[in-house]
Design a protein around this motif. Sequence first.
Motif, PDB file in Angstrom:
ATOM      1  N   LYS A 264     -85.954 -66.952  21.153  1.00 36.19           N
ATOM      2  CA  LYS A 264     -85.850 -66.161  22.235  1.00 36.19           C
ATOM      3  C   LYS A 264     -86.506 -65.137  22.482  1.00 36.19           C
ATOM      4  O   LYS A 264     -87.385 -64.244  21.653  1.00 36.19           O
ATOM      5  N   THR A 311     -84.993 -69.870  25.811  1.00 34.40           N
ATOM      6  CA  THR A 311     -85.719 -69.754  24.451  1.00 34.40           C
ATOM      7  C   THR A 311     -86.456 -71.095  24.342  1.00 34.40           C
ATOM      8  O   THR A 311     -87.027 -71.090  24.726  1.00 34.40           O
ATOM      9  N   LYS A 342     -83.268 -67.366  15.365  1.00 35.88           N
ATOM     10  CA  LYS A 342     -82.679 -67.822  16.461  1.00 35.88           C
ATOM     11  C   LYS A 342     -82.002 -69.429  15.444  1.00 35.88           C
ATOM     12  O   LYS A 342     -83.297 -70.329  14.983  1.00 35.88           O
TER      13      LYS A 342
END
Length: 409
Positions: A264, A311, A342
Amino acid sequence: MALYVKKFGGSSVATPEKMRNIARRILSERQPGDQIVIVVSAMGDSTDDLLALASQVTKDHFGREMDMLLTTGEQVSIALMALTFQAMGVPAISLTAAQAGIIAEGAFSKADIVDVRPDRVFRELDAGKIVIVAGFQGVTSEGDVVTLGRGGSDTTAVALAGAMKADMCEIFTDVDGVYSADPRYVPDAVKIDEITNEEMLEMARLGAGVMQPKSVEMGMRYHIPIHVRSTFTKEAGTIIREETTMNHTQFAVRGVAQDAHIAKIAVLGVPNVPGMAYSVFNALAENHVSVDMIVQSIRSADTDKTDIIFTIDNNDLDEAKKVLEALKQEGGVPDVIYSDDKAKVSIVGAGMLGAPGIAARMFGALGRSGVNIDIISTSEISISCLIPRTDLTKAVQAIHKEFFGSEQA
């Protein structure tokens, strides 16, 4: 009499004995007059071995010379497979992507097939040979060899099948079809007998590793059915086609997909004026960094600053940092925060469209499992949530239990 394109992955051709097993299977199943094209990947872990070898001389795993190196893995496979058939008394020939007429363009390591000219393949088939083609590679108009990205052999097989108007493209792998979730995360996941191209494309795009997204796109482009099945059994697998015989309203959610390789990026304090988002994302695109989930938010009603959060695949993080830090030095963006911890979990199903309560059930399953949601994105047939990577396994299991606890795919 039929024309088949059959693809075998690296684990299926990892040893000479496994190659002999494949040859025996193909010969036992071949009917009189059948024409067979086989697409193979590099043997076992040989691509990783080549990358490790390259690491001894450079940390840069991209570019022309890297593609030149990596494509040698498939050339070993096709030659050995052809020799295997010949040793059994069966005429066979190996062809590189260039010899098979697979034309590709784009960045090294991420090229796209733009045309297939299978004249040589047809000539060899008409001469009574089994044709073995190198997967994962193409040749540019300049004559450079390029690779097609992870899973690119699937794309090679489907593109060949489509261009040759094959009766079926069979993708042989170490699993026996497409499942409602990755069995490594959900041991009681169920096999899906049929799935639409649209659903499979979304599943692949969102992280289901059975098929490369580009290969499903090729299936849609050429209207070719794809049969995903196991190398090690003769059981039917999963058919991917334009329309299925399934009732989509019966199964609103067809599968759960996950992607653990997510980073991210937050670009903070950007002036809220026209063209700012373009300057950020265009710079990334020019450097071949693909962006997925995007959220832009105004900090408060009385400020002209905004934050852009998005992202990317964490394999592209180093390149993204170079691009954004350059923009920062130029004064284009004030500050950037990077997070490489993430994951993304998603549900997919054509029957979700117009079915109320699906999102609430997904969020509820995550909430009850103590999984915090960072970003949410949706399409007509999918819902995705960005979550902490450490929570991925329990998130996939919770969502699968919510939608498939008492259903059969």
